[in-house]
Design an enzyme around this catalytic site. Structure first.
Site, PDB file in Angstrom:
ATOM      1  N   ARG A  26     124.293-144.495 -45.243  1.00 57.01           N
ATOM      2  CA  ARG A  26     124.267-145.594 -46.218  1.00 57.01           C
ATOM      3  C   ARG A  26     122.833-145.984 -46.540  1.00 57.01           C
ATOM      4  NH1 ARG A  26     128.011-148.868 -42.219  1.00 57.01           N
ATOM      5  NH2 ARG A  26     126.395-147.901 -40.966  1.00 57.01           N
ATOM      6  N   SER A  69     132.417-151.101 -40.524  1.00 57.07           N
ATOM      7  CA  SER A  69     133.642-151.571 -39.872  1.00 57.07           C
ATOM      8  C   SER A  69     133.344-152.821 -39.050  1.00 57.07           C
ATOM      9  CB  SER A  69     134.207-150.494 -38.949  1.00 57.07           C
ATOM     10  OG  SER A  69     134.631-149.390 -39.690  1.00 57.07           O
TER      11      SER A  69
END
Ligand code: PNS
Length: 187
Positions: free
Chosen positions: A92, A130
């Site tokens: 990311r 998450s």
């Protein structure tokens, strides 16, 4: 022709839209993609492995070349067992790079024939993890648009009813105590 199988290993606790974005991309470049959930990664996961398998199976059912599996032990050994020649991971931000590089090079040392392939999820998911999803959901924030609806519903189901009661009935200190006591620590 030679079939290229890739594994996409991870904890997926819970699966996010970032994970699914990567599954979509991976499904386009590999003949077969195995989403592989590591068992025992976390002592007290929010979702059991069975729950994560069920969610990921439902969310990837429309791909003809994606399947969901679980594994224990070294990822490279699992890759060998399923005949995978590639390992897919998402990157990311720059902050992911160091950890991912270490893992990729360690995996290469352990099994040189397994090639790690990095893909970038859509930039709208670049801050998504998450761990943050769990934290926000457990503290009563909205995770709409960050996880599939199915995961959102399941997250709601996981919220302790006692905690919700505290949220609605308590004030001031009591309310913030409730928040703290329900906050989980790590991804
Ligand atoms: O979603 P995550 O938690 O970032 O996934 C991490 C995962 C499961 C890919 C990593 O912890 C892993 O591969 N664990 C299995 C054990 C292993 O092979 N360790 C050596 C990695 S270099």
């Amino acid at each position: 022709m030679h079939k290229v199988t890739a594994i996409y290993p991870g904890s997926f606790d819970p699966p996010t839209n970032g994970h699914l974005d990567l599954v979509e991309r991976g499904s386009k470049i590999f003949d077969e993609l195995v989403v592989a959930i590591l068992r025992n990664a976390e002592k007290s996961p929010l979702f059991s492995v069975t729950e994560r398998v069920a969610m990921l199976e439902a969310l990837t059912a429309h791909y003809g070349n994606v399947r969901v599996d679980t594994f224990d032990g070294l990822t490279v050994d699992y890759a060998a067992r399923v005949g995978a020649s590639s390992l897919l991971r998402g990157i990311r931000a720059l902050s992911d790079y160091e950890y991912e590089l270490q893992m990729a090079l360690m995996n290469r040392k352990l099994r040189p024939e397994l090639e790690t392939v990095f893909m970038m999820p859509a930039e709208k998911y670049s801050y998504l993890s998450s761990r943050l999803v769990r934290e926000v959901a457990q503290l009563g924030g909205s995770v709409k648009g960050l996880v599939p609806e199915l995961v959102e519903q399941n997250l709601r189901g996981k919220l302790d009813p006692a905690y919700k009661l505290t949220e609605f009935s308590a004030q001031g200190e009591q309310k913030s105590e409730g928040r703290k006591s329900k906050a989980r620590k790590k991804a």
